[in-house]
Design a protein around this motif. Sequence first.
Motif, short mmCIF file in Angstrom:
data_model
loop_
_atom_site.label_atom_id
_atom_site.label_comp_id
_atom_site.label_asym_id
_atom_site.label_seq_id
_atom_site.Cartn_x
_atom_site.Cartn_y
_atom_site.Cartn_z
N SER A 1 76.47 53.57 -31.46
CA SER A 1 75.53 53.29 -32.57
C SER A 1 75.45 51.79 -32.83
O SER A 1 76.48 51.10 -32.86
CB SER A 1 75.99 54.03 -33.83
OG SER A 1 75.16 53.70 -34.92
N GLN B 1 78.68 57.35 -40.08
CA GLN B 1 77.82 56.48 -39.28
C GLN B 1 76.72 57.32 -38.64
O GLN B 1 76.97 58.43 -38.17
CB GLN B 1 78.64 55.78 -38.19
CG GLN B 1 77.87 54.71 -37.43
CD GLN B 1 78.74 54.04 -36.39
OE1 GLN B 1 79.59 54.69 -35.76
NE2 GLN B 1 78.56 52.73 -36.20
N ASP B 2 75.50 56.78 -38.59
CA ASP B 2 74.36 57.45 -37.96
C ASP B 2 73.94 56.63 -36.74
O ASP B 2 74.09 55.41 -36.72
CB ASP B 2 73.21 57.57 -38.97
CG ASP B 2 72.20 58.62 -38.53
OD1 ASP B 2 71.66 58.47 -37.42
OD2 ASP B 2 71.95 59.57 -39.29
N LYS B 3 73.40 57.32 -35.72
CA LYS B 3 72.99 56.63 -34.50
C LYS B 3 71.58 56.02 -34.62
O LYS B 3 71.23 55.13 -33.84
CB LYS B 3 73.01 57.60 -33.33
CG LYS B 3 74.39 58.06 -32.93
CD LYS B 3 74.29 58.98 -31.72
CE LYS B 3 75.69 59.43 -31.28
NZ LYS B 3 75.63 60.33 -30.11
#
Length: 792
Positions: free
Chosen positions: A698, A760-762
């Motif tokens: 990410s 956390q986001d990609k």
Amino acid sequence: MKFSENWLRSHVPTTATRDELAATLTAIGLEVEDVTALGESLDKVVVARIVSAEKHPEADRLQVCRVDAGQGEPLQIVCGAPNARAGLVAPLAMVGAKFGDFQIKAAKLRGVESNGMLCSAKELGIDADASGLLELPDDAPIGTPVAEYLGLPDASIEIKLTPNRADCFSVRGIAYDVAAATGSEVVPFDATPVAQAIDSELKIELNAGADAPRYCGRAIEGVDPAAKTPVWMAERLRRSGVRPVSLLVDVTQYVMLELGQPMHAFDRDTLAGPVGVRKSRTGESVKLLDGREAQLDDDFLVITDADRVVALAGVMGGFDTRVTEATRNVFLEAAHFAPAAIIGRGRKLGLHTDASHRFERGVDPELPRQAIEVATRLVVGLAGGKPGPATEAVLSEALPRMAAIALRRARIARVLGIEIADAEVERILRALGMQVAASADGWSVVAPSRRFDIAIEEDLIEELARIHGYERIPTTLPSGAARIAAPSETRVDDASLRRQLVARDCLETVNYAFVDAGLLKLWGAGAGAVPLANPLSAELAVMRTRLLPGLVSALQRNVARQAGRVRLFELGNVFAAPASHGDAPLETLRIAAAVCGDARAEQWGEAARKVDFHDLKGDLESLAAASGAELEYRPSAEGFGHPGRSADVYRDGVKIGWIGQLHPRLQRALDLDTEVVAFEVDLASLAARALPKAAELSRFPSVRRDLAVLVGEQVGWAELAATVERAAGPILRDLHLFDRYVGRGVESGQKSLAMGLILQDKSRTLTDRDVEAVVAGVVEAIGREHGAKIRA
């Protein structure tokens, strides 16, 4: 197997010397253990008869004998043998005869002339008996050289046989190997059927199925009970290690040694018929030839007369039906018994006989008919009598059959590394008694029925190698080219796991796979244990079902020898009884460790403390990390584990092992006065790993949120973490437990757990609203499922 050299040469004429013959036998796999020369240098030793024997005038223990040596005038011989007497026929060494460096001369003994020496068996070099003169039969021809009369010189050769060469428990079986190795031919054997003279016969019944598929018998009536065993037969028996007993018994022994077929002679008058073969019944008994009463169960094969047990099949005959000096009518038997039906039966009764030794290893199923004819000819020729018809009962479908084996020319060269000429291959195989037919790429070979050890192509190639000569196969060093097998990426190799534990200060142990049944019972691990049929000792009687009993026993021995800090591990198989009878035991590869004493070696930089559950859990987690395994721990109910300090180990919801402290009760039973922590897991489950896959990292920042919650003491972290992971969803990258607190400010029965959530986001940067929504969902889920509350 012991036999006479001259007897062997009568079956396979060869010009090889005695030393060459012994060397050849050893070279082809029939290892010669001993060669005893018999009757060497017997020139001027003749058969003589003592005409008279009178006491020596000057010596109480000497006698003055007049001896007829076939030269007209009797010779005067002074003799001190206790059995010297008038009428005795014995060997006489004439003046001039030599025994090694000693030469017989005319001499005076206590003033009386002596012109020769009457000899014992030891002085002739044919036996160790020196107690008296060698007594020869009364009809021995006077004046005949003793060497000629006794078939000397000769040698008694003893060979060591491997269990697969049962065909060489006979002179004729050995002859085939010698013929093949020396380029000779085995003399044809006469087994022509003896003509029937009377109608007397006994009916034969086979009721043991494949255990006894062939039984042959023959009655002979009017045998001369006074007939003696001829010298040539008696000497061959003696030189083969068998003591002559009586003619009928000696004939059966002689046929067994010559052909390899055990036989038995019954007194015909003690049998009513029919003669049968069946399984014994529990509670039956039979009095054997040696006088002992054998108590039987349902595992023996027996010979019966009108359903009365009269002999143990393949082991020993019965006392009540034996032949005696008064026997005039005899019933000869020769049968084929399956090895599995005879193996171990004699040992159950403390018996080991020549017959059982052969039947246990396998006897040619085609021999019984030949043996009956040969024995009949010998009995009738030596003791007279009239033979009845040869009777045979056979279950053809149960007899072993020798199948054709394809022998490839290219395979011979591939296995042996040399090429053997086609003519030599065919010569060797035919000399060994095999049927050989040429084919496009080699031969089709059928082994003789006596060769139970030949079943596949490699067996034939082994025969070619040993007869052609191992010395003719060149020694070639390996080329150096090595085929390297690539390790599987789906499994962590055993060596890596071993190195990991060694790096964590553990020592590897190797324990017996056999353990004491009592030890397994103490651990509560005796269910499904596989017992050994022939254990080395009572302490090694069953196969282990777990690694820990043996591993902890090794730890205990170290502690008993003042080792304060012990860290051991083992990688090995455990065994369980198969699901179906007759299948092989189930094997499972496991890895285990057991530790006690201080957590760290003695040092100054850290306070000393005892090793605990979490120390060993760290070791197990390090092994799991190698395969990427995520382990889960649940409270264990194993009886050998300490309540509250042990857990079952799970991977992907499947139980793979156990970890924890041993129960104090078990420690006391094992004489351990220190706490022991251990684990044992299935290696296949622990070492399995998924193939690595590349994944995009990410590009967006992560966010951390810490939560401190109050939850019941009975709620485990693994349960709580699983709920958090489900509630947080895919944006949860990691979860850490960084604090556990009980005490002031926390209610009794509660505990405070502090955890850090890494989010956390990609595809985008998380907003505060996104994070708060996830945290709220987590708080709601753990409150609903575990009664957890946010700590103020």
